[in-house]
Design a protein around this motif. Structure first.
Motif, short mmCIF file in Angstrom:
data_model
loop_
_atom_site.label_atom_id
_atom_site.label_comp_id
_atom_site.label_asym_id
_atom_site.label_seq_id
_atom_site.Cartn_x
_atom_site.Cartn_y
_atom_site.Cartn_z
N MET A 1 0.83 -1.20 0.00
CA MET A 1 0.00 0.00 0.00
C MET A 1 0.87 1.25 0.00
SD MET A 1 -3.18 -0.90 -0.05
CE MET A 1 -4.01 0.55 0.56
N LYS A 2 0.35 2.30 -0.59
CA LYS A 2 1.07 3.57 -0.63
C LYS A 2 0.84 4.34 0.67
CE LYS A 2 3.36 6.97 -2.59
NZ LYS A 2 3.02 7.59 -3.88
N SER B 1 6.04 7.37 -12.08
CA SER B 1 6.34 6.14 -11.35
C SER B 1 6.49 6.53 -9.88
CB SER B 1 7.61 5.46 -11.86
OG SER B 1 8.74 6.31 -11.72
N THR B 2 6.22 5.58 -9.01
CA THR B 2 6.27 5.88 -7.58
C THR B 2 6.58 4.61 -6.79
OG1 THR B 2 5.09 6.98 -5.76
CG2 THR B 2 3.80 5.50 -7.17
N PRO C 1 -4.92 7.31 -6.03
CA PRO C 1 -4.44 6.30 -5.09
C PRO C 1 -2.94 6.37 -4.80
CG PRO C 1 -5.76 5.32 -6.85
CD PRO C 1 -5.41 6.70 -7.29
N TYR C 2 -2.19 7.12 -5.61
CA TYR C 2 -0.74 7.05 -5.56
C TYR C 2 -0.08 8.37 -5.14
CZ TYR C 2 -2.23 3.18 -8.44
OH TYR C 2 -2.88 2.06 -8.92
N PHE D 1 8.70 -0.43 -6.01
CA PHE D 1 7.95 0.33 -7.01
C PHE D 1 6.54 -0.22 -7.09
CE2 PHE D 1 12.05 1.88 -8.21
CZ PHE D 1 11.82 3.07 -8.88
N LEU D 2 5.60 0.68 -7.25
CA LEU D 2 4.20 0.27 -7.37
C LEU D 2 3.83 0.06 -8.83
CD1 LEU D 2 2.48 2.67 -4.82
CD2 LEU D 2 2.92 0.23 -4.54
N VAL D 3 3.03 -0.96 -9.07
CA VAL D 3 2.43 -1.15 -10.39
C VAL D 3 1.09 -0.41 -10.35
CG1 VAL D 3 1.53 -2.79 -12.06
CG2 VAL D 3 3.57 -3.36 -10.70
#
Length: 392
Positions: A1-2, A69-70, A98-99, A326-328
């Motif tokens: 989760m972010k 990207s995050t 969400p990010y 890294f989040l997809v």
């Protein structure tokens, strides 16, 4: 989760401590997640993405992949969009919701390509459109999600104050005000008095921007304007440890930049890696060393040069923020498909579609420079180090 951060609380905490929020500006080509993570280890408390074109972000998967990207710990984070209609801005904000911890509308970019397409400073002559853009996002997302606007001071201070007061009524979380007019050169002095008057005229937090090269510059601007945050652009490129009080880039910072690159070389282009080091080492390398370093062309050559000429015995730097998972990002089809049939066309400054004459899949980042003139003034940079070096 972010991880998430309430931006209002961030400003409140700084105010309680009789201080200000230290902020890394949105910078074309340079505010990527690796750099955002780097500066957070040296006193930066809030970071922005580069300016992203909202319509392209909604329309095209290439744009979403290339521009954003995050990681799980990339917070607090504001995503800055350039937009000229409410639908694009609102849908882009929903995609990114969400990010990130907030979105920002760019009304301060003076570059010709942006002005031509109705972005950036072009919006300053259309205040009602700005208000509509803000209201649309405000009504679409959670009240805890930050919505901000970045502007430049106008020649008429009363118009600047009125714009800020109207934006406050529209519900912005905070404002960022660059202390130069759209017509001023990047080397011109900022209007500190105008920034002070803006800060007095609204109740929402105001971030002051322009001309910050050192922590002392930031402290001086804060004391003069009583702003709630100070944003640095070219100064933090030259010295990512600016907000820690360092006068030039520490070698620990160079080493940490290498560490982040080594974690996943597929996540960063050579151009991005090398260019950041050119900025970071501006005050570290001699003129003769710059002539060599600035023309290196591979990851291996750059690292070999740094390891040979720059590393000195020093204690290990214990960094708090890592370039972790890294989040997809999952962008809902119900939003993206609404926009997929559109094409900005080759008459536009930037296009990710098949009609484009530029190669947006280029791994060397050349698509950035294909539409931004190197001599065009910039909202993000107070100097052009590469032009200086290239001219010898």
């Amino acid at each position: 989760m972010k991880l998430k951060k309430n931006i209002v609380e961030l400003f409140d905490e700084a105010k309680t401590n009789n201080s200000y929020v230290k902020i890394c500006a949105p910078m074309v080509r340079y505010s990527k997640v690796q750099f955002r993570t780097l500066v957070k280890n040296y006193g930066t408390e809030l970071t922005f993405t580069p300016m992203i074109l909202a319509d392209s972000f909604c329309q095209n998967s290439k744009a979403r992949t290339n521009e954003f990207s995050t990681t799980t710990s990339d917070s607090p984070l504001i995503v800055q969009f350039a937009a000229n209609n409410a639908l694009d801005f609102a849908d882009a904000s929903k995609l990114i919701y969400p990010y990130a911890d907030g979105v920002d509308l760019n009304c301060g970019c003076p570059q010709k390509w942006a002005m031509k397409d109705g972005y950036g400073c072009a919006l300053l002559s259309k205040p009602n459109l700005i208000f509509n853009l803000v209201r649309e996002v405000k009504n679409s997302l959670s009240p805890n999600f930050s919505i901000s606007v970045k502007i430049r001071v106008l020649d008429d201070l009363k118009k600047t104050i009125n714009l800020c007061q109207q934006l406050e009524k529209c519900g912005v979380t905070f404002l960022t005000v660059h202390g130069r007019t759209p017509q001023q050169k990047t080397g011109d002095s900022i209007n500190v008095a105008a920034l002070e008057e803006v800060c007095k005229s609204v109740q929402v937090p105001v971030v002051a921007n322009g001309g910050i090269k050192t922590l002392q510059d930031a402290d001086t601007l804060y004391n003069a304007t009583k702003c709630n945050g100070v944003m640095a652009a070219s100064g933090i490129l030259t010295n990512p440890a600016l907000f820690s009080g360092a006068n030039r880039t520490p070698l620990s910072c160079v080493k940490l930049w290498q560490t982040f690159k080594n974690k996943d070389k597929q996540k960063i282009t050579f151009q991005c890696y090398h260019h950041h080091l050119v900025f970071m080492l501006e005050k570290v390398l001699t003129k003769q060393q710059k002539l060599v370093f600035n023309h290196l062309s591979t990851f291996e050559d750059v690292d070999e040069y740094i390891n040979k000429y720059l590393y000195e015995p020093e204690s290990d730097f214990n960094y708090a923020y890592d370039l972790d998972d890294f989040l997809v990002c999952d962008f809902p089809d119900e939003i993206t498909l609404k926009h997929s049939h559109k094409c900005r066309g080759c008459s536009k400054s930037v296009c990710y579609c098949t009609c484009s004459k530029y190669d947006y899949d280029a791994t060397d980042g050349s698509f950035f420079t294909s539409y931004i003139e190197t001599k065009d003034s910039s909202d993000y940079m107070d100097s052009n180090i590469f032009n200086e070096y290239d001219s010898g």
